[in-house]
Design an enzyme around this catalytic site. Sequence first.
Site: not given
Ligand code: ASP
Length: 341
Positions: A91, A191, A219, A243
């Site tokens: 991620s 993240t 996006r 998130g």
């Molecule tokens: N906040 C990030 C996003 O929506 C992903 C994450 O932190 O889970 O791109």
Amino acid sequence: MRIKPTPNSRRTFLKQTTVLAASAGAMWHTGSSQAKDVDMPNQAGPVIVSTWPFGKASNDEALRILQQGGSGLDAVEKGIWITEDDLSNSSVGRGGMPNAAGVVQLDSCIMSGPGHKAGSVGAIEGIRHPISAARHVMEKTKHVMLVGAGAREFALKEGLEAAEMPIEARRQDWLKWKAEQEKNAGKNHDTIALILLAPDGHLYGGCSTSGWAYKLPGRLGDSPLIGGGLYVDDEVGAAGATGLGENVLRYCGSFQVVSLMERGATPEEACLETIKKIARKDPKGADLSINFIAVDKKGRYGAAGSAAGFTYSVTTTTSSKVLTGVGLTAVDLGPIGGNRK
Ligand code: ASP
């Protein structure tokens, strides 16, 4: 109007939020008994806070950089490099999941408390360290944010390293996902947000992500957005998010956390209250899938998630550990946002 923190402001903040929550008829119960102050063991040393257990290796590197005399920004950037280079992390960085078209598009931003400076890249492709691209935007241009092809071109011109992505394992995952239609969309995202109070008393932060797996091409989530996935106010504190970005950026989530700290909340209270506020408007509870970390000017830190069990990493000169933030575990939805009957 700027509300100046006063010695009594924390008590006032608590009184105000209790009244607000009660009048809205919405009361979340936290996983821990009480929001608490967490004081740093060594007031003179750095406090480094990041999202998730994988942030710990980044924190450790950030501490090493600071101990060798590096700047707060070097610590943020080089600390985040560790996670961006971890190919087992699906991620963040090179090992990140691609979008629906099979292309990895990375988001990142950085902020310096001193000078209130910021830099950001969104949907950047094929650059090994998006956090460095964000730093270059901040330090070498008059802009705050570059996206897409322009961001990539700028990073390459600045001499930043290109990298092949997706890596083969992620390409295989993507092929499987394609075959299974969109069944797994949105299941994979995280993240690294890393915020720190440097030994010189200044605050810095950065974040980096590949975002929502199999997202629509183009996006952007909260992570490249100043005030969304990250916010630093050198007089107050710093906050970062992880998130579902859509549920953070609509509320300027990290900005709200810092803003609550300015009004006297502790970092943990500020993270939790921000989630409560979002949950009052969007009553998805744990499905909001949002989490915040925060550190204040005094070196106190805290975290909260829309679900119990959000883990984050905290590193000081005396320890480096993974902690669990408070979570919302129950809710009386009541009237939502003050404008629903
Ligand atoms: N906040 C990030 C996003 O929506 C992903 C994450 O932190 O889970 O791109």
